[in-house]
Write an enzyme that holds these catalytic residues in place. Structure first.
Site, PDB file in Angstrom:
ATOM      1  N   LYS A   9      34.190  39.455  53.959  1.00 37.00           N
ATOM      2  CA  LYS A   9      33.061  39.778  53.080  1.00 37.00           C
ATOM      3  C   LYS A   9      31.733  39.473  53.783  1.00 37.00           C
ATOM      4  CE  LYS A   9      35.709  39.099  48.801  1.00 37.00           C
ATOM      5  NZ  LYS A   9      35.763  38.402  47.484  1.00 37.00           N
ATOM      6  N   TYR A  49      36.236  47.657  43.262  1.00 40.33           N
ATOM      7  CA  TYR A  49      36.391  46.570  42.285  1.00 40.33           C
ATOM      8  C   TYR A  49      36.443  47.097  40.850  1.00 40.33           C
ATOM      9  CZ  TYR A  49      35.920  42.638  45.568  1.00 40.33           C
ATOM     10  OH  TYR A  49      36.137  41.693  46.558  1.00 40.33           O
ATOM     11  N   PHE A  57      30.942  39.087  35.698  1.00 36.95           N
ATOM     12  CA  PHE A  57      30.462  38.912  37.071  1.00 36.95           C
ATOM     13  C   PHE A  57      30.438  40.210  37.874  1.00 36.95           C
ATOM     14  CE2 PHE A  57      35.046  37.799  36.991  1.00 36.95           C
ATOM     15  CZ  PHE A  57      35.542  38.696  37.934  1.00 36.95           C
ATOM     16  N   ARG A  85      47.743  37.025  51.226  1.00 42.13           N
ATOM     17  CA  ARG A  85      47.127  36.380  50.051  1.00 42.13           C
ATOM     18  C   ARG A  85      47.335  34.857  50.122  1.00 42.13           C
ATOM     19  NH1 ARG A  85      43.790  38.937  46.232  1.00 42.13           N
ATOM     20  NH2 ARG A  85      44.692  37.587  44.652  1.00 42.13           N
ATOM     21  N   THR A  91      41.498  32.310  44.698  1.00 34.17           N
ATOM     22  CA  THR A  91      40.204  33.001  44.561  1.00 34.17           C
ATOM     23  C   THR A  91      39.037  32.020  44.617  1.00 34.17           C
ATOM     24  OG1 THR A  91      41.307  34.642  43.181  1.00 34.17           O
ATOM     25  CG2 THR A  91      38.899  34.580  43.092  1.00 34.17           C
ATOM     26  N   ARG A 102      40.054  30.464  52.504  1.00 31.53           N
ATOM     27  CA  ARG A 102      39.057  30.075  51.498  1.00 31.53           C
ATOM     28  C   ARG A 102      38.978  28.557  51.359  1.00 31.53           C
ATOM     29  NH1 ARG A 102      41.037  34.734  47.273  1.00 31.53           N
ATOM     30  NH2 ARG A 102      39.481  36.344  47.775  1.00 31.53           N
ATOM     31  N   ASN A 112      33.459  33.938  48.672  1.00 34.39           N
ATOM     32  CA  ASN A 112      34.760  33.376  49.079  1.00 34.39           C
ATOM     33  C   ASN A 112      35.346  34.053  50.320  1.00 34.39           C
ATOM     34  OD1 ASN A 112      35.516  35.749  47.884  1.00 34.39           O
ATOM     35  ND2 ASN A 112      36.788  34.825  46.293  1.00 34.39           N
ATOM     36  N   HIS A 115      38.514  39.293  51.317  1.00 33.93           N
ATOM     37  CA  HIS A 115      39.245  40.048  50.290  1.00 33.93           C
ATOM     38  C   HIS A 115      40.596  40.458  50.851  1.00 33.93           C
ATOM     39  CE1 HIS A 115      40.534  43.121  47.465  1.00 33.93           C
ATOM     40  NE2 HIS A 115      40.819  43.854  48.528  1.00 33.93           N
ATOM     41  N   GLU A 126      43.506  50.828  48.321  1.00 41.46           N
ATOM     42  CA  GLU A 126      42.357  50.310  49.071  1.00 41.46           C
ATOM     43  C   GLU A 126      42.350  50.823  50.518  1.00 41.46           C
ATOM     44  OE1 GLU A 126      42.730  46.101  48.342  1.00 41.46           O
ATOM     45  OE2 GLU A 126      42.168  46.346  46.233  1.00 41.46           O
TER      46      GLU A 126
HETATM   47  P1  RTP Z   1      39.370  39.707  45.996  1.00 37.11           P
HETATM   48  O1  RTP Z   1      39.745  40.854  45.082  1.00 37.11           O
HETATM   49  O2  RTP Z   1      37.920  39.706  46.377  1.00 37.11           O
HETATM   50  O3  RTP Z   1      40.290  39.608  47.165  1.00 37.11           O
HETATM   51  O4  RTP Z   1      39.587  38.337  45.206  1.00 37.11           O
HETATM   52  P2  RTP Z   1      40.818  37.925  44.301  1.00 37.11           P
HETATM   53  O5  RTP Z   1      41.818  39.032  44.224  1.00 37.11           O
HETATM   54  O6  RTP Z   1      41.285  36.606  44.779  1.00 37.11           O
HETATM   55  O7  RTP Z   1      40.111  37.735  42.901  1.00 37.11           O
HETATM   56  P3  RTP Z   1      39.780  38.817  41.798  1.00 37.11           P
HETATM   57  O8  RTP Z   1      40.261  38.291  40.499  1.00 37.11           O
HETATM   58  O9  RTP Z   1      40.229  40.182  42.209  1.00 37.11           O
HETATM   59  O10 RTP Z   1      38.192  38.766  41.764  1.00 37.11           O
HETATM   60  C1  RTP Z   1      37.428  39.543  42.650  1.00 37.11           C
HETATM   61  C2  RTP Z   1      36.254  38.750  43.131  1.00 37.11           C
HETATM   62  O11 RTP Z   1      35.351  38.540  42.057  1.00 37.11           O
HETATM   63  C3  RTP Z   1      34.672  37.313  42.251  1.00 37.11           C
HETATM   64  N1  RTP Z   1      34.810  36.499  41.077  1.00 37.11           N
HETATM   65  N2  RTP Z   1      33.808  35.858  40.546  1.00 37.11           N
HETATM   66  N3  RTP Z   1      32.185  34.278  38.851  1.00 37.11           N
HETATM   67  C4  RTP Z   1      33.487  34.344  38.629  1.00 37.11           C
HETATM   68  O12 RTP Z   1      34.023  33.743  37.731  1.00 37.11           O
HETATM   69  C5  RTP Z   1      34.297  35.210  39.493  1.00 37.11           C
HETATM   70  N4  RTP Z   1      35.583  35.449  39.361  1.00 37.11           N
HETATM   71  C6  RTP Z   1      35.909  36.287  40.378  1.00 37.11           C
HETATM   72  C7  RTP Z   1      35.294  36.598  43.420  1.00 37.11           C
HETATM   73  O13 RTP Z   1      34.447  36.738  44.542  1.00 37.11           O
HETATM   74  C8  RTP Z   1      36.587  37.339  43.633  1.00 37.11           C
HETATM   75  O14 RTP Z   1      36.970  37.317  44.979  1.00 37.11           O
HETATM   76 MG    MG Z   2      41.301  41.002  43.761  1.00 37.59          MG
END
Ligand code: RTP
Ligand code: MG
Length: 148
Positions: A9, A49, A57, A85, A91, A102, A112, A115, A126
């Protein structure tokens, strides 16, 4: 062989973590089959996304992921989707175990570092969103051939 989409990122690029992150997946034994430094448009960010479009968010997430260059990659290997992962960690970096990307380099959930696709379906979606077919290579590795 299974493939996944991984992306350093904007915070990871700015903090000069691209080499370190690529190195972790190389040393693990996975194979890099596609990569590019790129600027994500707002349209691409919103599609990538899309599953989060109703989350509070979402605006912040799209703003962040388009805030600077990202390093987009396709990696190949057995069970690479789930293993990557695990190597990324949870996350929220505050919950991510030490030894994960992370856990070692992140501090806040909004920045973080990396991705990674979370399922075979999202990996296919993707990869197709970020790469043309001819940008994904198939090759065998024989390091001795490049030394001698
Ligand atoms: P990513 O898609 O970026 O790989 O991350 P992830 O699967 O671990 O988490 P995901 O639930 O898909 O969330 C995507 C991204 O959104 C941001 N986020 N912010 N402020 C908050 O509570 C919050 N929750 C999620 C994070 O940057 C996360 O990577
Ligand atoms: Mg995700």
């Amino acid at each position: 062989m299974e493939k996944t989409f991984l992306m350093v990122k904007p915070d990871g690029v700015q903090r000069e973590l691209v080499g370190e992150i690529v190195s972790r997946f190389e040393k693990k034994g996975f194979q890099l089959v596609g990569a590019k430094l790129m600027q994500i448009t707002k349209e691409l960010a919103e599609e990538h996304y899309g599953e989060h479009k109703d989350k509070p968010f979402f605006g912040e997430l799209v703003g962040f992921i388009t805030s600077g260059p990202v390093f987009a990659m396709v990696w190949e290997g057995e069970n690479v989707i789930a293993t990557a992962r695990q190597m990324m960690g949870k996350t929220n970096p505050q919950e991510a175990a030490p030894g994960t990307i992370r856990g070692d380099y992140g501090v806040t959930v909004g920045k973080n570092v990396i991705h990674g696709s979370d399922s075979p379906g999202s990996a296919e979606r993707e990869i197709n969103l970020f790469f043309e077919n001819d940008q994904i290579l198939s090759y065998t590795k024989d390091s001795n051939q490049w030394v001698y």
